[in-house]
Design a protein around this motif. Structure first.
Motif, mmCIF file in Angstrom:
data_model
loop_
_atom_site.group_PDB
_atom_site.id
_atom_site.type_symbol
_atom_site.label_atom_id
_atom_site.label_comp_id
_atom_site.label_asym_id
_atom_site.label_seq_id
_atom_site.Cartn_x
_atom_site.Cartn_y
_atom_site.Cartn_z
ATOM 1 N N UNK A 274 -21.584 10.840 -38.560
ATOM 2 C CA UNK A 274 -20.120 10.841 -38.429
ATOM 3 C C UNK A 274 -19.541 12.251 -38.384
ATOM 4 N N UNK A 275 -20.068 13.121 -39.252
ATOM 5 C CA UNK A 275 -19.518 14.471 -39.388
ATOM 6 C C UNK A 275 -19.542 15.232 -38.056
ATOM 7 N N UNK A 276 -20.531 14.953 -37.237
ATOM 8 C CA UNK A 276 -20.636 15.629 -35.933
ATOM 9 C C UNK A 276 -19.627 15.055 -34.940
ATOM 10 N N UNK A 277 -19.315 13.774 -35.117
ATOM 11 C CA UNK A 277 -18.418 13.112 -34.158
ATOM 12 C C UNK A 277 -16.951 13.494 -34.356
ATOM 13 N N UNK A 278 -16.588 13.797 -35.620
ATOM 14 C CA UNK A 278 -15.164 13.875 -35.962
ATOM 15 C C UNK A 278 -14.311 14.750 -35.032
ATOM 16 N N UNK A 279 -14.785 15.953 -34.642
ATOM 17 C CA UNK A 279 -13.920 16.789 -33.782
ATOM 18 C C UNK A 279 -13.558 16.098 -32.462
ATOM 19 N N UNK A 280 -14.390 15.160 -32.029
ATOM 20 C CA UNK A 280 -14.111 14.479 -30.750
ATOM 21 C C UNK A 280 -12.938 13.511 -30.849
ATOM 22 N N UNK A 281 -12.541 13.209 -32.077
ATOM 23 C CA UNK A 281 -11.441 12.256 -32.252
ATOM 24 C C UNK A 281 -10.160 12.964 -32.684
ATOM 25 N N UNK A 282 -10.140 14.286 -32.471
ATOM 26 C CA UNK A 282 -8.949 15.076 -32.804
ATOM 27 C C UNK A 282 -8.452 15.784 -31.559
ATOM 28 N N UNK A 283 -7.210 16.211 -31.629
ATOM 29 C CA UNK A 283 -6.659 16.968 -30.519
ATOM 30 C C UNK A 283 -5.603 17.890 -31.096
#
Ligand code: NCD
Length: 396
Positions: A14-23
């Protein structure tokens, strides 16, 4: 459901994915509880309070109603829902959004063999936000990747909000749970005065009691393994310090705390304990979160029990509720089966109806954040609370 094209991305930590769900430093898609840290939770709590207060007066209600009146939301709920669906609808309406829904894929082109990913892309052509509930863990996340891929190609794409994915996660329920718990743990009452406070009263019986969510014992009872609300809430509560969690479930590996969840909570500093019956914990917890047995996940038909057949050791009877600490709230995401009899509803600890209503404020706050109009809510609220007068109007 075929999620092959997204499998590689779904399988990452999850920790690696998180930036992809931000803008631009704010949330773009809402998929897991792990997207929220403590400052964000505190921020959402106060934004939700502001939405609640602004929705009281006619003029301030109209202000909210104008905020997103040009936007449209799709509620794509292919799994049963009452509260999540209705409170998202009410939240959109509060902010002036128009709302459409698909609740039964047999009346959409999915019946003709359209892939759910094509459906999703169609929604993003007509709408500005998709809130979705699905029986498939990972589907909401895969839809967020689809939107991100469209973004890469400069194609139209919209935020995806997970309103419950399989037995996996339900982050917006957890947000409203934390909001409700924070309210309860302010220990305030309308009867508070300079001579008497609810908090002072509680402290006579519980001298160590402190306000807020730190150093609390949270009890969870029911279907811990398959209860997505439990997974998301436990993860949000792990943001606070000195947290203890007690988990109680009927003796069945399909229901018990999964070892992976125990490990991840422990790694975040939570003290985790498992107990065999509700009697072991009722008088020890600062809060009790009850859940129903998620029997619809039973693949083995022989094991499927009637929703009413709840093991007596896991029912919060009025007598057990009376044994709880006097300030300890009882929460339940609902729907309930037999685990909380209606006689408990009048116990002052029962917070579950208020909890459900809070869903509206919290979901409206979240949508306002996604569309970057939260700052306008803060400004309007400040104006309202200070009885704003612009003395400089008309001056040079
Ligand atoms: C829960 C859900 O759907 O996960 N309900 C809800 O959203 N308020 C809990 C449940 O179904 O038991």
């Amino acid at each position: 459901m075929d999620m092959t094209p997204y499998e590689r991305r779904l399988d990452r930590p999850t920790r690696i994915k998180l930036p992809e769900f931000q803008y631009n430093g704010r949330l773009k898609h809402v998929l897991f509880a792990d997207q929220f840290d403590r400052p964000m939770l505190e921020n959402f709590n106060s934004l939700s309070n502001m939405v609640r207060e602004l929705s009281k007066g006619r003029e301030t209600q109209l202000f909210l109603h104008n905020l997103l009146s040009e936007k449209r939301a799709m509620l794509y709920f292919t799994q049963a829902s009452t509260r999540t669906f209705l409170s998202f609808m009410a939240a959109c309406q509060l902010l002036g959004m128009s709302v459409a829904e698909i609740r039964d894929p047999s009346v959409s082109s999915e019946y003709k063999g359209e892939s759910p990913f094509d459906s999703m892309r169609m929604f993003s052509s007509y709408f500005d936000l998709v809130v979705m509930r699905t029986p498939h863990a990972g589907f909401a996340e895969a839809c967020a990747y689809l939107m991100n891929d469209l973004d890469q190609f400069n194609e139209r794409n919209v935020p995806v909000v997970n309103g419950g994915s399989g037995s996996d996660e339900h982050p917006t329920q957890a947000l409203l749970d934390v909001y409700t718990i924070s309210h309860c743990f302010e220990f305030a009452s309308e009867r508070d005065s300079s001579r008497w406070t609810q908090f002072g009263e509680y402290r006579k019986s519980y001298p160590g009691l402190a306000r807020g969510l730190d150093s609390k014992v949270f009890g969870f009872c029911g279907d811990i393994r398959r209860g997505r609300t439990v997974h998301s809430l436990a993860s949000l509560l792990a943001n606070f310090s000195d947290v203890t969690m007690y988990f109680v479930s009927p003796p069945d590996d399909d229901l018990r705390l999964p070892p992976t969840m125990r490990e991840s909570l422990s790694a975040r500093g939570v003290k985790v304990f498992e107990y065999d019956t509700l009697d072991d914990i009722v008088d020890k917890v600062d809060l009790l979160y009850m859940t129903r047995i998620q029997w619809e996940h039973d693949k083995d038909n022989a094991k499927r029990t009637a929703p009413t057949a709840v093991n007596a050791d896991f029912i919060l009877t009025p007598e057990r509720a009376e044994r709880m600490k006097s300030y300890a709230p009882i929460l339940h995401p609902f729907p309930r089966n037999a685990e909380i009899p209606p006689e408990v509803d009048h116990n002052p600890r029962a917070m579950y109806f208020r909890q459900a209503r809070n869903g509206m404020w919290v979901r409206a706050a979240l949508i306002a954040h996604l569309f970057d109009v939260d700052g306008m809510i803060v400004a309007r609220h400040r104006e309202m609370s200070s009885g704003y007068h612009d003395y400089n109007v008309g001056s040079a």
